[in-house]
Design a protein around this motif. Structure first.
Motif, PDB file in Angstrom:
ATOM      1  N   LEU A   2     -40.875  -1.218  23.601  1.00 24.30           N
ATOM      2  CA  LEU A   2     -40.878  -0.285  22.494  1.00 24.30           C
ATOM      3  C   LEU A   2     -40.687   1.145  22.931  1.00 24.30           C
ATOM      4  CD1 LEU A   2     -43.857  -1.701  20.384  1.00 24.30           C
ATOM      5  CD2 LEU A   2     -41.433  -2.139  20.073  1.00 24.30           C
ATOM      6  N   THR A   3     -40.981   1.435  24.201  1.00 21.61           N
ATOM      7  CA  THR A   3     -40.931   2.829  24.641  1.00 21.61           C
ATOM      8  C   THR A   3     -39.802   3.102  25.603  1.00 21.61           C
ATOM      9  OG1 THR A   3     -42.523   2.306  26.396  1.00 21.61           O
ATOM     10  CG2 THR A   3     -43.400   3.141  24.330  1.00 21.61           C
ATOM     11  N   GLY A   4     -38.899   2.169  25.736  1.00 20.41           N
ATOM     12  CA  GLY A   4     -37.775   2.376  26.627  1.00 20.41           C
ATOM     13  C   GLY A   4     -38.033   1.807  28.003  1.00 20.41           C
ATOM     14  N   SER A   5     -37.002   1.364  28.690  1.00 24.13           N
ATOM     15  CA  SER A   5     -37.158   0.773  30.015  1.00 24.13           C
ATOM     16  C   SER A   5     -36.858   1.789  31.077  1.00 24.13           C
ATOM     17  CB  SER A   5     -36.225  -0.437  30.159  1.00 24.13           C
ATOM     18  OG  SER A   5     -34.897  -0.026  29.986  1.00 24.13           O
ATOM     19  N   GLU A   6     -37.389   1.524  32.276  1.00 20.00           N
ATOM     20  CA  GLU A   6     -37.163   2.451  33.390  1.00 20.00           C
ATOM     21  C   GLU A   6     -35.994   1.971  34.232  1.00 20.00           C
ATOM     22  OE1 GLU A   6     -40.851   2.647  35.472  1.00 20.00           O
ATOM     23  OE2 GLU A   6     -41.705   3.982  33.999  1.00 20.00           O
ATOM     24  N   ALA A  42     -44.421   5.620  19.040  1.00 20.15           N
ATOM     25  CA  ALA A  42     -43.689   6.889  19.163  1.00 20.15           C
ATOM     26  C   ALA A  42     -44.532   8.087  18.740  1.00 20.15           C
ATOM     27  CB  ALA A  42     -42.416   6.828  18.327  1.00 20.15           C
ATOM     28  N   SER A  43     -45.584   7.832  17.961  1.00 16.11           N
ATOM     29  CA  SER A  43     -46.410   8.941  17.464  1.00 16.11           C
ATOM     30  C   SER A  43     -47.567   9.280  18.404  1.00 16.11           C
ATOM     31  CB  SER A  43     -46.975   8.583  16.087  1.00 16.11           C
ATOM     32  OG  SER A  43     -47.959   7.564  16.189  1.00 16.11           O
ATOM     33  N   LYS A  93     -44.464  10.690  25.464  1.00 15.47           N
ATOM     34  CA  LYS A  93     -44.351  11.744  26.474  1.00 15.47           C
ATOM     35  C   LYS A  93     -44.525  11.199  27.894  1.00 15.47           C
ATOM     36  CE  LYS A  93     -46.433  15.168  23.357  1.00 15.47           C
ATOM     37  NZ  LYS A  93     -47.141  14.374  22.372  1.00 15.47           N
ATOM     38  N   GLY A  94     -44.754   9.880  28.013  1.00 16.58           N
ATOM     39  CA  GLY A  94     -44.947   9.288  29.336  1.00 16.58           C
ATOM     40  C   GLY A  94     -46.215   9.749  30.008  1.00 16.58           C
ATOM     41  N   THR A  95     -47.273   9.925  29.202  1.00 11.69           N
ATOM     42  CA  THR A  95     -48.500  10.506  29.752  1.00 11.69           C
ATOM     43  C   THR A  95     -49.607   9.486  29.983  1.00 11.69           C
ATOM     44  OG1 THR A  95     -49.268  11.024  27.514  1.00 11.69           O
ATOM     45  CG2 THR A  95     -48.073  12.753  28.709  1.00 11.69           C
ATOM     46  N   PHE A  96     -49.283   8.195  29.954  1.00 16.46           N
ATOM     47  CA  PHE A  96     -50.334   7.207  30.169  1.00 16.46           C
ATOM     48  C   PHE A  96     -50.487   6.930  31.659  1.00 16.46           C
ATOM     49  CE2 PHE A  96     -51.874   2.611  29.858  1.00 16.46           C
ATOM     50  CZ  PHE A  96     -53.202   3.010  29.794  1.00 16.46           C
ATOM     51  N   LYS A  97     -51.420   7.647  32.266  1.00 18.27           N
ATOM     52  CA  LYS A  97     -51.696   7.492  33.690  1.00 18.27           C
ATOM     53  C   LYS A  97     -53.055   6.825  33.858  1.00 18.27           C
ATOM     54  CE  LYS A  97     -48.979  11.576  34.821  1.00 18.27           C
ATOM     55  NZ  LYS A  97     -48.957  12.922  35.450  1.00 18.27           N
ATOM     56  N   VAL A 123     -53.584   4.846  24.857  1.00 19.47           N
ATOM     57  CA  VAL A 123     -54.034   3.540  24.377  1.00 19.47           C
ATOM     58  C   VAL A 123     -55.160   3.707  23.367  1.00 19.47           C
ATOM     59  CG1 VAL A 123     -55.260   1.424  25.029  1.00 19.47           C
ATOM     60  CG2 VAL A 123     -53.293   2.167  26.346  1.00 19.47           C
ATOM     61  N   ASP A 124     -56.110   4.586  23.658  1.00 18.71           N
ATOM     62  CA  ASP A 124     -57.196   4.838  22.706  1.00 18.71           C
ATOM     63  C   ASP A 124     -56.643   5.361  21.383  1.00 18.71           C
ATOM     64  OD1 ASP A 124     -59.322   4.320  24.675  1.00 18.71           O
ATOM     65  OD2 ASP A 124     -58.661   6.197  25.595  1.00 18.71           O
ATOM     66  N   GLU A 125     -55.700   6.290  21.483  1.00 18.72           N
ATOM     67  CA  GLU A 125     -55.085   6.864  20.283  1.00 18.72           C
ATOM     68  C   GLU A 125     -54.337   5.806  19.492  1.00 18.72           C
ATOM     69  OE1 GLU A 125     -52.002  10.527  19.182  1.00 18.72           O
ATOM     70  OE2 GLU A 125     -52.172   9.798  21.243  1.00 18.72           O
TER      71      GLU A 125
END
Length: 280
Positions: A276-280, A143-144, A149-153, A181-183
């Motif tokens: 962990l990040t919610g389902s679509e 979450a941190s 923000k859904g920014t993993f493209k 992922v790196d973060e």
């Protein structure tokens, strides 16, 4: 920490270049490494390789744990997953290779292991309370990061066959910049300080298949077939949002043989995979 995970991104380009060079090199496949992989699988009468359980190797349940990003989702994830699975099956069949193909519903990018199978000191099992604490910590870490923000493209860079016999789908951010992922890996390293063993660090990769024999393999022909497979996937993009917490109980198989990521028990593997990040 910020410099740490940005450095990971810089090293990604170097690592991918090394993998491509390895594939093109004259050395070919590492026959010893590939032969050793056969110990990770059984071969039932139907001829399909099946990962052996960790329990059969004396590794306690709940010892091998990690978080991973699923190749899934409506924003290109499922399309990428399905195409990768199709291209992999075609490659293995056309070359007549002896290989274990990872089921498409298990395809993922590994983020961080909190337990690994290779050495006893790397796979201490957790009790129920410890497992709940680890999941809660992972949830907070996810979450941190940019995952919230859904920014993993991602965009597909290449498909390569490592000398170890593992067929890899290599990905990066479309702009070549650091990713969530790196973060998240950097935050996991800072949080789980006892997890000092080998980790996925620089690469954003999915393991598609693993060779278990090199008999009758023509290296030049196989190299060209891998190039062709890569051309079919290169440039595909996806936004990935689902992060799994996996308790793996069969060799390098995620939740294989379960019907879905929420399936928690079956013949070969028991897994707790939570979104962990919610389902679509």
């Amino acid at each position: 920490m910020s410099g740490d995970w940005r450095e990971d991104c810089e090293r990604r380009r170097e690592t991918y270049a090394d993998l491509r060079e390895q594939q093109q090199g004259a050395g070919g496949l590492d026959e010893k490494a590939i032969a050793s992989a056969i110990d990770c699988y059984e071969r039932p009468p139907d001829g399909k390789f099946v990962p052996v359980t960790y329990a059969s190797k004396g590794i306690p349940d709940n010892s091998v744990r990690y978080i991973a990003v699923a190749l899934d989702g409506k924003e290109g994830g499922r399309e990428l997953r399905d195409c990768a699975a199709e291209v992999t099956a075609e490659l293995i069949q056309s070359q007549g290779l002896e290989a274990y193909i990872n089921p498409k519903d298990t395809l993922h990018i590994t983020i961080f292991h909190t337990g690994r199978p290779e050495k006893p000191e790397w796979h201490r099992p957790l009790n129920a309370v410890e497992t709940a604490q680890e999941k809660a910590t992972m949830t907070e870490l996810v979450a941190s990061t940019g995952f919230s923000k859904g920014t993993f493209k991602v965009v597909v860079d290449d498909v390569v066959l490592a000398s170890s016999g593992v067929l890899l789908l290599l990905m990066s951010a479309p702009d070549g910049m650091p990713t969530p992922v790196d973060e998240l890996r950097a935050k996991c390293r800072a949080t789980f300080t006892n997890a000092t063993f080998k980790q996925a660090t620089y690469v954003l990769h999915t393991s598609l298949a693993r060779l278990v024999s090199v008999e009758s393999v023509n290296n030049d022909q196989l190299r060209e077939a891998v190039k062709s497979a890569s051309a079919k996937l290169k440039g595909m993009t996806a936004t990935l949002r689902t992060v799994w917490y996996v308790e793996e109980t069969s060799m390098m198989s995620c939740h294989a043989f379960g019907g879905s990521v929420t399936d928690i028990a079956n013949k070969y593997l028991s897994v707790t995979s939570i979104c962990l990040t919610g389902s679509e």
